[in-house]
Design a protein around this motif. Structure first.
Motif, PDB file in Angstrom:
ATOM      1  N   LEU A 150       0.873  -1.460  -0.012  1.00 14.94           N
ATOM      2  CA  LEU A 150      -0.039   0.087  -0.093  1.00 14.94           C
ATOM      3  C   LEU A 150       0.873   1.268   0.004  1.00 14.94           C
ATOM      4  O   LEU A 150       1.492   1.689   0.881  1.00 14.94           O
ATOM      5  CB  LEU A 150      -0.879  -0.176   1.115  1.00 14.94           C
ATOM      6  N   SER A 151       1.114   1.835  -1.193  1.00 14.09           N
ATOM      7  CA  SER A 151       1.689   3.191  -1.246  1.00 14.09           C
ATOM      8  C   SER A 151       0.895   4.419  -0.869  1.00 14.09           C
ATOM      9  O   SER A 151      -0.101   4.341  -0.461  1.00 14.09           O
ATOM     10  CB  SER A 151       2.257   3.312  -2.651  1.00 14.09           C
ATOM     11  N   ASP A 152       1.830   5.614  -0.450  1.00 16.94           N
ATOM     12  CA  ASP A 152       0.911   6.690   0.070  1.00 16.94           C
ATOM     13  C   ASP A 152      -0.075   6.792  -1.222  1.00 16.94           C
ATOM     14  O   ASP A 152      -0.881   7.667  -0.761  1.00 16.94           O
ATOM     15  CB  ASP A 152       1.944   7.696   0.067  1.00 16.94           C
ATOM     16  N   GLU A 153       0.421   6.984  -2.679  1.00 23.96           N
ATOM     17  CA  GLU A 153      -0.464   7.151  -3.401  1.00 23.96           C
ATOM     18  C   GLU A 153      -1.708   6.520  -3.611  1.00 23.96           C
ATOM     19  O   GLU A 153      -2.807   6.978  -3.565  1.00 23.96           O
ATOM     20  CB  GLU A 153       0.106   7.304  -4.909  1.00 23.96           C
ATOM     21  N   ILE A 154      -1.761   5.135  -3.357  1.00 23.51           N
ATOM     22  CA  ILE A 154      -2.848   4.413  -3.144  1.00 23.51           C
ATOM     23  C   ILE A 154      -3.809   4.670  -2.024  1.00 23.51           C
ATOM     24  O   ILE A 154      -4.941   4.729  -2.051  1.00 23.51           O
ATOM     25  CB  ILE A 154      -2.513   2.966  -3.148  1.00 23.51           C
ATOM     26  N   ILE A 155      -3.123   4.935  -0.739  1.00 18.74           N
ATOM     27  CA  ILE A 155      -3.875   5.520   0.296  1.00 18.74           C
ATOM     28  C   ILE A 155      -4.584   6.699   0.049  1.00 18.74           C
ATOM     29  O   ILE A 155      -5.628   6.670   0.446  1.00 18.74           O
ATOM     30  CB  ILE A 155      -2.929   5.681   1.537  1.00 18.74           C
ATOM     31  N   GLU A 156      -3.984   7.672  -0.681  1.00 19.48           N
ATOM     32  CA  GLU A 156      -4.675   9.037  -0.835  1.00 19.48           C
ATOM     33  C   GLU A 156      -5.932   8.545  -1.850  1.00 19.48           C
ATOM     34  O   GLU A 156      -7.073   9.261  -1.603  1.00 19.48           O
ATOM     35  CB  GLU A 156      -3.757  10.074  -1.655  1.00 19.48           C
ATOM     36  N   ILE A 157      -5.803   7.818  -2.957  1.00 19.05           N
ATOM     37  CA  ILE A 157      -7.007   7.606  -3.988  1.00 19.05           C
ATOM     38  C   ILE A 157      -7.867   6.862  -3.058  1.00 19.05           C
ATOM     39  O   ILE A 157      -9.095   7.021  -3.272  1.00 19.05           O
ATOM     40  CB  ILE A 157      -6.126   6.671  -5.025  1.00 19.05           C
ATOM     41  N   SER A 158      -7.554   5.857  -2.170  1.00 17.05           N
ATOM     42  CA  SER A 158      -8.492   5.168  -1.439  1.00 17.05           C
ATOM     43  C   SER A 158      -9.486   6.021  -0.706  1.00 17.05           C
ATOM     44  O   SER A 158     -10.543   6.029  -0.699  1.00 17.05           O
ATOM     45  CB  SER A 158      -7.596   4.154  -0.772  1.00 17.05           C
ATOM     46  N   LYS A 159      -8.915   7.061   0.158  1.00 17.76           N
ATOM     47  CA  LYS A 159      -9.405   7.945   0.892  1.00 17.76           C
ATOM     48  C   LYS A 159     -10.450   8.561   0.096  1.00 17.76           C
ATOM     49  O   LYS A 159     -11.709   9.064   0.309  1.00 17.76           O
ATOM     50  CB  LYS A 159      -8.640   8.872   1.457  1.00 17.76           C
ATOM     51  N   GLN A 160     -10.107   9.011  -1.097  1.00 14.13           N
ATOM     52  CA  GLN A 160     -11.024  10.044  -2.150  1.00 14.13           C
ATOM     53  C   GLN A 160     -12.110   9.130  -2.541  1.00 14.13           C
ATOM     54  O   GLN A 160     -13.277   9.752  -2.717  1.00 14.13           O
ATOM     55  CB  GLN A 160     -10.328  10.342  -3.305  1.00 14.13           C
ATOM     56  N   LEU A 161     -11.748   7.741  -2.970  1.00 11.22           N
ATOM     57  CA  LEU A 161     -12.794   6.889  -3.238  1.00 11.22           C
ATOM     58  C   LEU A 161     -13.833   6.945  -1.792  1.00 11.22           C
ATOM     59  O   LEU A 161     -15.086   6.716  -2.350  1.00 11.22           O
ATOM     60  CB  LEU A 161     -12.331   5.545  -3.500  1.00 11.22           C
ATOM     61  N   HIS A 162     -13.556   6.673  -0.758  1.00 11.71           N
ATOM     62  CA  HIS A 162     -14.522   6.361   0.146  1.00 11.71           C
ATOM     63  C   HIS A 162     -15.156   7.698   0.413  1.00 11.71           C
ATOM     64  O   HIS A 162     -16.450   7.588   0.635  1.00 11.71           O
ATOM     65  CB  HIS A 162     -13.552   6.132   1.539  1.00 11.71           C
ATOM     66  N   ASN A 163     -14.483   8.811   0.541  1.00 12.51           N
ATOM     67  CA  ASN A 163     -15.243  10.174   0.680  1.00 12.51           C
ATOM     68  C   ASN A 163     -16.241  10.386  -0.494  1.00 12.51           C
ATOM     69  O   ASN A 163     -17.208  11.027  -0.161  1.00 12.51           O
ATOM     70  CB  ASN A 163     -14.286  11.326   0.798  1.00 12.51           C
ATOM     71  N   THR A 164     -15.938   9.980  -1.609  1.00 14.90           N
ATOM     72  CA  THR A 164     -16.818  10.379  -2.822  1.00 14.90           C
ATOM     73  C   THR A 164     -17.982   9.497  -2.729  1.00 14.90           C
ATOM     74  O   THR A 164     -19.245  10.071  -2.885  1.00 14.90           O
ATOM     75  CB  THR A 164     -16.110  10.294  -4.107  1.00 14.90           C
ATOM     76  N   TYR A 165     -17.867   8.146  -2.413  1.00 18.16           N
ATOM     77  CA  TYR A 165     -18.985   7.354  -2.059  1.00 18.16           C
ATOM     78  C   TYR A 165     -19.835   7.760  -1.112  1.00 18.16           C
ATOM     79  O   TYR A 165     -21.291   7.735  -1.213  1.00 18.16           O
ATOM     80  CB  TYR A 165     -18.450   5.849  -1.904  1.00 18.16           C
ATOM     81  N   LEU A 166     -19.581   8.408  -0.048  1.00 20.61           N
ATOM     82  CA  LEU A 166     -20.284   8.780   1.084  1.00 20.61           C
ATOM     83  C   LEU A 166     -21.210   9.779   0.210  1.00 20.61           C
ATOM     84  O   LEU A 166     -22.338  10.097   1.076  1.00 20.61           O
ATOM     85  CB  LEU A 166     -19.387   9.188   2.217  1.00 20.61           C
ATOM     86  N   GLU A 167     -20.715  10.498  -0.323  1.00 19.19           N
ATOM     87  CA  GLU A 167     -21.777  11.844  -1.073  1.00 19.19           C
ATOM     88  C   GLU A 167     -22.718  11.422  -2.179  1.00 19.19           C
ATOM     89  O   GLU A 167     -23.040  12.325  -2.718  1.00 19.19           O
ATOM     90  CB  GLU A 167     -20.691  12.873  -1.482  1.00 19.19           C
TER      91      GLU A 167
END
Length: 319
Positions: A150-167
């Protein structure tokens, strides 16, 4: 052809932000007058084959046509190479999700026998494990779990995916065994020695529990954030049959069917999407609601799910 052309422009319009005019965008891309663009949008003037290709490439929207009496459906999918470029895969997934979120009207309905991936993306170690498991499945190899996967880049994209889905307003229909798939993956990796760090393995299972706690909070309030527009409906159906995502934009729909463990087939064939929607509505009629007042059934389901997590934790600790 005329009806397909009108639907084609409706699909293009759905991808545009509210401030962007469809006719002006089409006129600019095709090098025609705004008046002629309006004629093509209404179906009064036919698009040429070259113009269809140009618009499809520009707006990333397929032109769908099926001969009369044909039952064929055209799907697109993200091709994943042998190296399994997870960054590219997740970025493609994020682009799709952002396009849905930015649409004026949208709703996602999910039928699944595995916890939807967007809930995992809040938790780094659990995300890392799921991507690791997918990579091994796709490449037909078995290697030890490495948290550096799990790279820093994947962590950041994953967070964006989670937050986007919540909306995005959504409805999720889980089977009685939805929790089982992920727990069995963790159990297998632990017993096979691929997940050798007991402390890390325990943390991953605990994060599955956190996911379930999140689900409980969403269900209690029937929304995923404090914004009442981000509605959430949760159902349980004993038998589902497939993992499908249906995106409803009111004037059109898109359907995603999962395959090869983690990838998906996508289509905007409206008759197919309509049939999928009817099937999902039928499932809801046969399902038990966990949202809002469905506290009794929800608590029973979560009690069983937490018990399965606890059982796995005891096995990992030698109990």
């Amino acid at each position: 052809m005329e009806n397909q052309q009108v639907l084609f422009f409706q699909a293009i319009k759905a991808t545009l932000p509210d401030y962007q005019n469809l006719a002006l965008s089409v006129a600019e891309e095709l090098g025609i007058s705004t008046n002629e663009a309006y004629k093509k949008i209404r179906g009064d003037s036919s698009l040429t084959f070259q113009q269809i290709i140009k618009l499809s490439d520009c707006f990333d929207v397929p032109f769908l046509y099926s001969p009369k009496k044909s039952l064929s459906v055209t799907f697109s999918y993200l091709s994943v190479n042998e190296d399994l470029d997870m960054v590219n895969y997740l970025r493609n997934l994020l682009d799709n999700l952002k396009a849905i979120k930015n649409s004026k009207e949208k709703h996602i309905t999910i039928t699944t026998d595995d916890i939807p991936v967007f809930h995992f993306f809040k938790y780094p170690e659990l995300t890392s494990f799921k991507l690791f498991f997918w990579a091994n499945s796709a490449n037909n190899i078995e290697v030890p779990f490495n948290s550096a996967f799990l790279s820093d880049e994947i962590i950041e994209i994953s967070k964006q995916l989670h937050n986007t889905y919540l909306e995005i307003p959504s409805t999720e229909i889980w089977s009685k065994d939805t929790i089982t798939g992920t727990l069995e993956q963790i159990r297998y990796a632990f017993e096979a020695g691929h997940l050798a760090d007991t402390e890390l393995a325990v943390k991953i299972v605990e994060q599955v529990r956190y996911c379930l706690t999140d689900m409980n909070m969403y269900a209690i309030s029937s929304k995923k954030t404090i914004d009442p527009a981000h509605t959430f409906n949760w159902y349980n159906c004993d038998v589902l049959g497939s993992i499908s995502y249906l995106v409803d934009f009111k004037d059109r729909m898109s359907c995603y069917n999962r395959f090869n463990t983690f990838n998906y087939l996508r289509t905007e064939d409206q008759p197919y999407c309509k049939q999928t929607k009817q099937w999902m509505q039928g499932l809801i009629m046969k399902s038990v609601s966990f949202s809002g007042q469905g506290e009794k059934h929800r608590n029973k389901y979560l009690y069983h799910a937490f018990a399965e997590c606890d059982k796995l934790l005891r096995e990992m600790n030698g109990g």
